[in-house]
Design an enzyme around this catalytic site. Sequence first.
Site, PDB file in Angstrom:
ATOM      1  N   MET A  65      -8.932 -20.512  39.445  1.00 52.16           N
ATOM      2  CA  MET A  65      -9.414 -21.521  38.499  1.00 52.16           C
ATOM      3  C   MET A  65      -8.296 -21.988  37.582  1.00 52.16           C
ATOM      4  SD  MET A  65     -13.328 -20.524  37.399  1.00 52.16           S
ATOM      5  CE  MET A  65     -12.996 -18.831  36.874  1.00 52.16           C
ATOM      6  N   HIS A  66      -7.410 -21.073  37.197  1.00 49.08           N
ATOM      7  CA  HIS A  66      -6.281 -21.454  36.341  1.00 49.08           C
ATOM      8  C   HIS A  66      -5.372 -22.472  37.026  1.00 49.08           C
ATOM      9  CE1 HIS A  66      -6.298 -17.850  33.323  1.00 49.08           C
ATOM     10  NE2 HIS A  66      -7.353 -18.642  33.224  1.00 49.08           N
ATOM     11  N   GLU A  67      -5.270 -22.379  38.349  1.00 47.25           N
ATOM     12  CA  GLU A  67      -4.445 -23.345  39.069  1.00 47.25           C
ATOM     13  C   GLU A  67      -4.964 -24.768  38.877  1.00 47.25           C
ATOM     14  OE1 GLU A  67      -1.552 -22.996  40.811  1.00 47.25           O
ATOM     15  OE2 GLU A  67      -1.578 -21.014  39.859  1.00 47.25           O
TER      16      GLU A  67
END
Length: 248
Positions: free
Chosen positions: A228-230
């Site tokens: 999700m951080h990507e």
Amino acid sequence: MTEAVQLTEHGGGVVQITMQDRSEKNTFSHALVGGLIEVYARIAARPDYKAVVLTGYDTYFASGGTQQGLLAIHEGKMTFADVNMYSLALDCPIPVVAAMQGHGIGGGFVMGLYSDIVLLSRESIYTTNFMKYGFTPGMGATAVVPYRLGESLAHEMLMTAANFRGAELERRGVACQVLPRAEVLPRALEIAAGLAQKPRAALVLLKRHMTRALRERLPQCISEEIAMHEHTFHQQAVADRIATAFGR
């Protein structure tokens, strides 16, 4: 030990970890992270220790990532999982009691929730404020916050990034003791002393059994959070928010 992290023996198998990086207000500075990794390693190597109390100083428990650390993640220079300090309490072989006498901010609050028993202060602020900056939660927050506080409250805290006083969490029915700030550490030490009256082998086995579901869930959760951080962490708007809103 370092000045940022102190280890104190209380006798009878009880030890206290005090986070006190005053210049950084207990954000995840190099001194604080390195000190925590060191003290937990020392505790794991001591067969005479039976219970740990984890606490902060004055009105701060732990304040999460530094501004520089968050910007480094935004720039792709690191991920929050590069140094696993967030689940040190979970990985500790003996029970950890979190005396969260002060504010628990973002990853600092999440770190405390990995403890086996959690005590909060009525006066203090607790928040999972990741979304305040526009990026999705990390540090296993999406696993440990609902595990500790319940699904409904966890969804609200993680999605809104709102601040909650301990007194409000108490009214919301959290399954943690919520006490006046001055009573949090003494009560935690009292609980730890009671734990230390039990055989260490039994404490180790019971903790391993009771945390198994969380430990088994965590690797997949960490992988999903990094994914999700990507999609969220590398946006320019996130860098702008970290630069302008950090610490406010």
